[in-house]
Scaffold this motif. Structure first.
Motif, PDB file in Angstrom:
ATOM      1  N   GLY A  97      -5.568   0.530  -2.252  1.00  0.00           N
ATOM      2  CA  GLY A  97      -4.255   0.573  -1.632  1.00  0.00           C
ATOM      3  C   GLY A  97      -3.448   1.840  -1.851  1.00  0.00           C
ATOM      4  N   ALA A  98      -4.015   2.842  -2.527  1.00  0.00           N
ATOM      5  CA  ALA A  98      -3.295   4.099  -2.784  1.00  0.00           C
ATOM      6  C   ALA A  98      -4.105   5.258  -2.204  1.00  0.00           C
ATOM      7  CB  ALA A  98      -3.081   4.297  -4.280  1.00  0.00           C
ATOM      8  N   TRP A  99      -3.562   5.894  -1.177  1.00  0.00           N
ATOM      9  CA  TRP A  99      -4.277   6.897  -0.405  1.00  0.00           C
ATOM     10  C   TRP A  99      -3.632   8.274  -0.520  1.00  0.00           C
ATOM     11  CZ3 TRP A  99      -8.564   5.494   2.493  1.00  0.00           C
ATOM     12  CH2 TRP A  99      -8.796   4.112   2.614  1.00  0.00           C
ATOM     13  N   LEU A 100      -4.473   9.296  -0.662  1.00  0.00           N
ATOM     14  CA  LEU A 100      -4.022  10.680  -0.604  1.00  0.00           C
ATOM     15  C   LEU A 100      -4.525  11.262   0.710  1.00  0.00           C
ATOM     16  CD1 LEU A 100      -2.741  13.253  -1.740  1.00  0.00           C
ATOM     17  CD2 LEU A 100      -4.963  13.761  -2.801  1.00  0.00           C
ATOM     18  N   GLN A 101      -3.593  11.746   1.519  1.00  0.00           N
ATOM     19  CA  GLN A 101      -3.930  12.353   2.798  1.00  0.00           C
ATOM     20  C   GLN A 101      -3.804  13.867   2.674  1.00  0.00           C
ATOM     21  OE1 GLN A 101      -0.813  10.649   5.172  1.00  0.00           O
ATOM     22  NE2 GLN A 101      -2.009   8.820   5.657  1.00  0.00           N
ATOM     23  N   VAL A 102      -4.804  14.583   3.189  1.00  0.00           N
ATOM     24  CA  VAL A 102      -4.748  16.036   3.273  1.00  0.00           C
ATOM     25  C   VAL A 102      -4.759  16.373   4.756  1.00  0.00           C
ATOM     26  CG1 VAL A 102      -5.918  18.206   2.737  1.00  0.00           C
ATOM     27  CG2 VAL A 102      -5.882  16.357   1.051  1.00  0.00           C
ATOM     28  N   ALA A 103      -3.701  17.062   5.193  1.00  0.00           N
ATOM     29  CA  ALA A 103      -3.546  17.362   6.620  1.00  0.00           C
ATOM     30  C   ALA A 103      -3.314  18.860   6.809  1.00  0.00           C
ATOM     31  CB  ALA A 103      -2.369  16.580   7.193  1.00  0.00           C
ATOM     32  N   GLU A 104      -3.836  19.362   7.898  1.00  0.00           N
ATOM     33  CA  GLU A 104      -3.582  20.757   8.238  1.00  0.00           C
ATOM     34  C   GLU A 104      -2.130  20.896   8.681  1.00  0.00           C
ATOM     35  OE1 GLU A 104      -6.006  24.274  10.381  1.00  0.00           O
ATOM     36  OE2 GLU A 104      -6.109  22.314  11.332  1.00  0.00           O
ATOM     37  N   GLY A 105      -1.427  21.883   8.128  1.00  0.00           N
ATOM     38  CA  GLY A 105      -0.036  22.087   8.488  1.00  0.00           C
ATOM     39  C   GLY A 105       0.669  22.961   7.480  1.00  0.00           C
ATOM     40  N   ILE A 106       1.970  23.017   7.611  1.00  0.00           N
ATOM     41  CA  ILE A 106       2.807  23.806   6.708  1.00  0.00           C
ATOM     42  C   ILE A 106       3.198  22.930   5.516  1.00  0.00           C
ATOM     43  CG2 ILE A 106       4.941  25.137   6.482  1.00  0.00           C
ATOM     44  CD1 ILE A 106       2.887  26.323   8.467  1.00  0.00           C
ATOM     45  N   PRO A 107       2.860  23.354   4.285  1.00  0.00           N
ATOM     46  CA  PRO A 107       3.225  22.561   3.114  1.00  0.00           C
ATOM     47  C   PRO A 107       4.740  22.362   3.015  1.00  0.00           C
ATOM     48  CG  PRO A 107       1.618  24.231   2.526  1.00  0.00           C
ATOM     49  CD  PRO A 107       2.064  24.533   3.929  1.00  0.00           C
ATOM     50  N   SER A 108       5.140  21.214   2.500  1.00  0.00           N
ATOM     51  CA  SER A 108       6.555  20.911   2.281  1.00  0.00           C
ATOM     52  C   SER A 108       7.000  21.567   0.990  1.00  0.00           C
ATOM     53  CB  SER A 108       6.777  19.404   2.184  1.00  0.00           C
ATOM     54  OG  SER A 108       6.380  18.773   3.365  1.00  0.00           O
ATOM     55  N   GLU A 109       7.963  22.451   1.093  1.00  0.00           N
ATOM     56  CA  GLU A 109       8.443  23.158  -0.085  1.00  0.00           C
ATOM     57  C   GLU A 109       9.159  22.201  -1.033  1.00  0.00           C
ATOM     58  OE1 GLU A 109      11.348  26.894  -1.055  1.00  0.00           O
ATOM     59  OE2 GLU A 109      10.266  26.868   0.852  1.00  0.00           O
ATOM     60  N   GLY A 110       8.816  22.292  -2.299  1.00  0.00           N
ATOM     61  CA  GLY A 110       9.495  21.504  -3.316  1.00  0.00           C
ATOM     62  C   GLY A 110       9.064  20.058  -3.400  1.00  0.00           C
ATOM     63  N   SER A 111       8.009  19.662  -2.714  1.00  0.00           N
ATOM     64  CA  SER A 111       7.591  18.262  -2.781  1.00  0.00           C
ATOM     65  C   SER A 111       6.746  18.017  -4.022  1.00  0.00           C
ATOM     66  CB  SER A 111       6.803  17.884  -1.532  1.00  0.00           C
ATOM     67  OG  SER A 111       5.576  18.577  -1.495  1.00  0.00           O
ATOM     68  N   GLY A 112       6.691  16.789  -4.397  1.00  0.00           N
ATOM     69  CA  GLY A 112       5.843  16.383  -5.507  1.00  0.00           C
ATOM     70  C   GLY A 112       6.579  16.471  -6.832  1.00  0.00           C
ATOM     71  N   PRO A 113       5.863  16.344  -7.890  1.00  0.00           N
ATOM     72  CA  PRO A 113       4.408  16.322  -7.931  1.00  0.00           C
ATOM     73  C   PRO A 113       3.837  14.925  -7.705  1.00  0.00           C
ATOM     74  CG  PRO A 113       5.232  16.285 -10.169  1.00  0.00           C
ATOM     75  CD  PRO A 113       6.437  16.375  -9.254  1.00  0.00           C
ATOM     76  N   LEU A 114       2.645  14.894  -7.200  1.00  0.00           N
ATOM     77  CA  LEU A 114       1.842  13.684  -7.176  1.00  0.00           C
ATOM     78  C   LEU A 114       1.081  13.701  -8.497  1.00  0.00           C
ATOM     79  CD1 LEU A 114       0.292  11.280  -5.933  1.00  0.00           C
ATOM     80  CD2 LEU A 114      -1.298  12.954  -4.982  1.00  0.00           C
ATOM     81  N   ARG A 115       1.328  12.732  -9.356  1.00  0.00           N
ATOM     82  CA  ARG A 115       0.644  12.704 -10.654  1.00  0.00           C
ATOM     83  C   ARG A 115      -0.419  11.611 -10.640  1.00  0.00           C
ATOM     84  NH1 ARG A 115       5.480  14.245 -13.572  1.00  0.00           N
ATOM     85  NH2 ARG A 115       5.228  16.462 -13.969  1.00  0.00           N
TER      86      ARG A 115
ATOM     87  N   GLU B 129       0.851  -1.185   0.000  1.00  0.00           N
ATOM     88  CA  GLU B 129       0.000   0.000   0.000  1.00  0.00           C
ATOM     89  C   GLU B 129       0.880   1.226   0.000  1.00  0.00           C
ATOM     90  OE1 GLU B 129      -4.274   0.263   2.033  1.00  0.00           O
ATOM     91  OE2 GLU B 129      -2.771  -0.547   3.391  1.00  0.00           O
ATOM     92  N   LEU B 130       0.277   2.390  -0.318  1.00  0.00           N
ATOM     93  CA  LEU B 130       1.033   3.625  -0.227  1.00  0.00           C
ATOM     94  C   LEU B 130       0.117   4.762   0.196  1.00  0.00           C
ATOM     95  CD1 LEU B 130       0.745   5.937  -2.731  1.00  0.00           C
ATOM     96  CD2 LEU B 130       1.500   3.963  -4.009  1.00  0.00           C
ATOM     97  N   THR B 131       0.721   5.746   0.831  1.00  0.00           N
ATOM     98  CA  THR B 131       0.016   6.992   1.149  1.00  0.00           C
ATOM     99  C   THR B 131       0.907   8.143   0.697  1.00  0.00           C
ATOM    100  OG1 THR B 131       0.956   7.220   3.367  1.00  0.00           O
ATOM    101  CG2 THR B 131      -1.119   6.014   3.186  1.00  0.00           C
ATOM    102  N   TYR B 132       0.274   9.225   0.308  1.00  0.00           N
ATOM    103  CA  TYR B 132       0.974  10.442  -0.064  1.00  0.00           C
ATOM    104  C   TYR B 132       0.248  11.572   0.644  1.00  0.00           C
ATOM    105  CZ  TYR B 132       3.379  13.885  -2.949  1.00  0.00           C
ATOM    106  OH  TYR B 132       4.163  14.911  -3.382  1.00  0.00           O
ATOM    107  N   GLN B 133       0.979  12.380   1.382  1.00  0.00           N
ATOM    108  CA  GLN B 133       0.345  13.432   2.170  1.00  0.00           C
ATOM    109  C   GLN B 133       0.712  14.804   1.641  1.00  0.00           C
ATOM    110  OE1 GLN B 133       1.318  14.904   6.442  1.00  0.00           O
ATOM    111  NE2 GLN B 133      -0.175  13.241   6.655  1.00  0.00           N
ATOM    112  N   VAL B 134      -0.303  15.659   1.540  1.00  0.00           N
ATOM    113  CA  VAL B 134      -0.085  17.076   1.271  1.00  0.00           C
ATOM    114  C   VAL B 134      -0.611  17.838   2.482  1.00  0.00           C
ATOM    115  CG1 VAL B 134      -0.196  16.891  -1.248  1.00  0.00           C
ATOM    116  CG2 VAL B 134      -2.286  17.350   0.045  1.00  0.00           C
TER     117      VAL B 134
END
Length: 131
Positions: free
Chosen positions: A45-63, A4-9
């Motif tokens: 098995g593929a999850w996108l998480q949206v969380a309150e917080g400070i975005p990670s600079e330069g991350s991604g892209p999630l395509r 499985e995988l998760t990707y968080q923004v």
């Protein structure tokens, strides 16, 4: 073995981010365990998480794979006010792709198989792997 995988923004305004991603994904979240956090299962098995917080600079892209980048781009420009973004393709690459930003600077993108037969092969392989 990875199964499985998760990707968080992260978004600084969770309510706005929640609405934005709900519109992007065209569905309600699958899991909201606590305040300031939501999760969508994009495919088994593929999850996108949206969380309150400070975005990670330069991350991604999630395509995300889509049937038509042009249709999705038109929808996002209209429904979310996303800036018109360029779609790329190269002769030796079997997909078209594009990248855009959410309002918090997270890099998101789409890709589309140029030949529908390639997309069907991938979908079939993915579905078989879950049997």
């Amino acid at each position: 073995m990875i199964f499985e995988l998760t990707y968080q923004v992260r978004v600084t305004d969770f309510e706005e981010g929640f609405r934005w991603y709900k519109t992007l994904l065209n569905k309600e979240p699958d899991f909201t365990p606590h305040e300031g956090f939501a999760e969508w299962e994009l495919m088994p098995g593929a999850w996108l998480q949206v969380a309150e917080g400070i975005p990670s600079e330069g991350s991604g892209p999630l395509r995300l794979g889509v049937r038509s980048i042009e249709e999705e781009r038109s929808r996002l420009v209209k429904d979310l006010g996303v800036n018109l973004f360029e779609i790329y393709e190269r002769k030796e690459v079997p997909v078209k792709w594009a990248t855009f930003s959410d309002p918090w600077g997270n890099q998101i993108g789409f890709f589309e198989y140029i030949y529908e037969s390639e997309m069907h092969k991938r979908v079939t392989a993915i579905l078989r792997s879950k049997e």
